[in-house]
Design a protein around this motif. Structure first.
Motif, PDB file in Angstrom:
ATOM      1  N   THR A  96      26.280  44.814   7.204  1.00  0.00           N
ATOM      2  CA  THR A  96      25.403  45.295   6.738  1.00  0.00           C
ATOM      3  C   THR A  96      24.847  44.460   5.040  1.00  0.00           C
ATOM      4  O   THR A  96      23.826  44.314   4.935  1.00  0.00           O
ATOM      5  CB  THR A  96      26.846  46.134   5.856  1.00  0.00           C
ATOM      6  N   ALA A  97      25.449  43.809   4.555  1.00  0.00           N
ATOM      7  CA  ALA A  97      25.336  42.451   3.576  1.00  0.00           C
ATOM      8  C   ALA A  97      24.383  41.206   4.442  1.00  0.00           C
ATOM      9  O   ALA A  97      22.931  41.173   3.932  1.00  0.00           O
ATOM     10  CB  ALA A  97      26.537  41.282   3.139  1.00  0.00           C
ATOM     11  N   VAL A  98      24.064  41.074   5.739  1.00  0.00           N
ATOM     12  CA  VAL A  98      22.924  40.443   5.807  1.00  0.00           C
ATOM     13  C   VAL A  98      21.894  41.126   6.231  1.00  0.00           C
ATOM     14  O   VAL A  98      20.826  41.237   5.683  1.00  0.00           O
ATOM     15  CB  VAL A  98      23.247  39.986   7.369  1.00  0.00           C
ATOM     16  N   ILE A  99      22.329  42.705   6.558  1.00  0.00           N
ATOM     17  CA  ILE A  99      20.583  43.447   7.044  1.00  0.00           C
ATOM     18  C   ILE A  99      19.910  43.709   5.299  1.00  0.00           C
ATOM     19  O   ILE A  99      19.192  44.117   5.428  1.00  0.00           O
ATOM     20  CB  ILE A  99      21.216  44.666   7.543  1.00  0.00           C
ATOM     21  N   GLU A 100      20.692  43.947   4.689  1.00  0.00           N
ATOM     22  CA  GLU A 100      20.644  43.968   2.846  1.00  0.00           C
ATOM     23  C   GLU A 100      20.042  42.735   2.534  1.00  0.00           C
ATOM     24  O   GLU A 100      19.081  43.227   1.114  1.00  0.00           O
ATOM     25  CB  GLU A 100      21.623  44.615   2.258  1.00  0.00           C
ATOM     26  N   LEU A 101      20.269  41.247   2.571  1.00  0.00           N
ATOM     27  CA  LEU A 101      19.854  40.199   1.720  1.00  0.00           C
ATOM     28  C   LEU A 101      18.257  40.483   2.729  1.00  0.00           C
ATOM     29  O   LEU A 101      17.222  40.032   2.033  1.00  0.00           O
ATOM     30  CB  LEU A 101      20.932  38.957   2.365  1.00  0.00           C
ATOM     31  N   ALA A 102      18.099  40.456   4.013  1.00  0.00           N
ATOM     32  CA  ALA A 102      16.904  40.150   4.910  1.00  0.00           C
ATOM     33  C   ALA A 102      16.090  41.331   3.907  1.00  0.00           C
ATOM     34  O   ALA A 102      14.982  40.838   4.497  1.00  0.00           O
ATOM     35  CB  ALA A 102      16.717  41.024   6.858  1.00  0.00           C
ATOM     36  N   LEU A 103      16.166  42.418   4.106  1.00  0.00           N
ATOM     37  CA  LEU A 103      14.585  43.737   3.760  1.00  0.00           C
ATOM     38  C   LEU A 103      15.412  43.206   2.122  1.00  0.00           C
ATOM     39  O   LEU A 103      13.505  42.841   1.708  1.00  0.00           O
ATOM     40  CB  LEU A 103      16.029  44.597   3.570  1.00  0.00           C
TER      41      LEU A 103
END
Length: 55
Positions: free
Chosen positions: A30-37
């Motif tokens: 979730t943190a990886v996806i949030e940071l990518a966005l």
């Protein structure tokens, strides 16, 4: 601000990539996806509340 849960579908290869990045950086998927966005939006000149609150 409390986080809001949501459901999404990802291609298995994209999910595997997110899991690999998460493991390498000791983050959650979730943190990886949030940071990518956030990074995606910023590269396009969009200011995000998340970026402002982390400054």
């Amino acid at each position: 601000m409390p986080k809001k849960p949501f459901t999404t579908r990802l291609d298995p290869s994209v999910l595997a990539l997110a899991e690999q990045l998460a493991a390498a950086e000791r983050r959650s998927v979730t943190a990886v996806i949030e940071l990518a966005l956030i990074e995606y939006a910023e590269r396009r000149g969009l200011k995000t509340q998340a970026a402002e609150s982390n400054s």
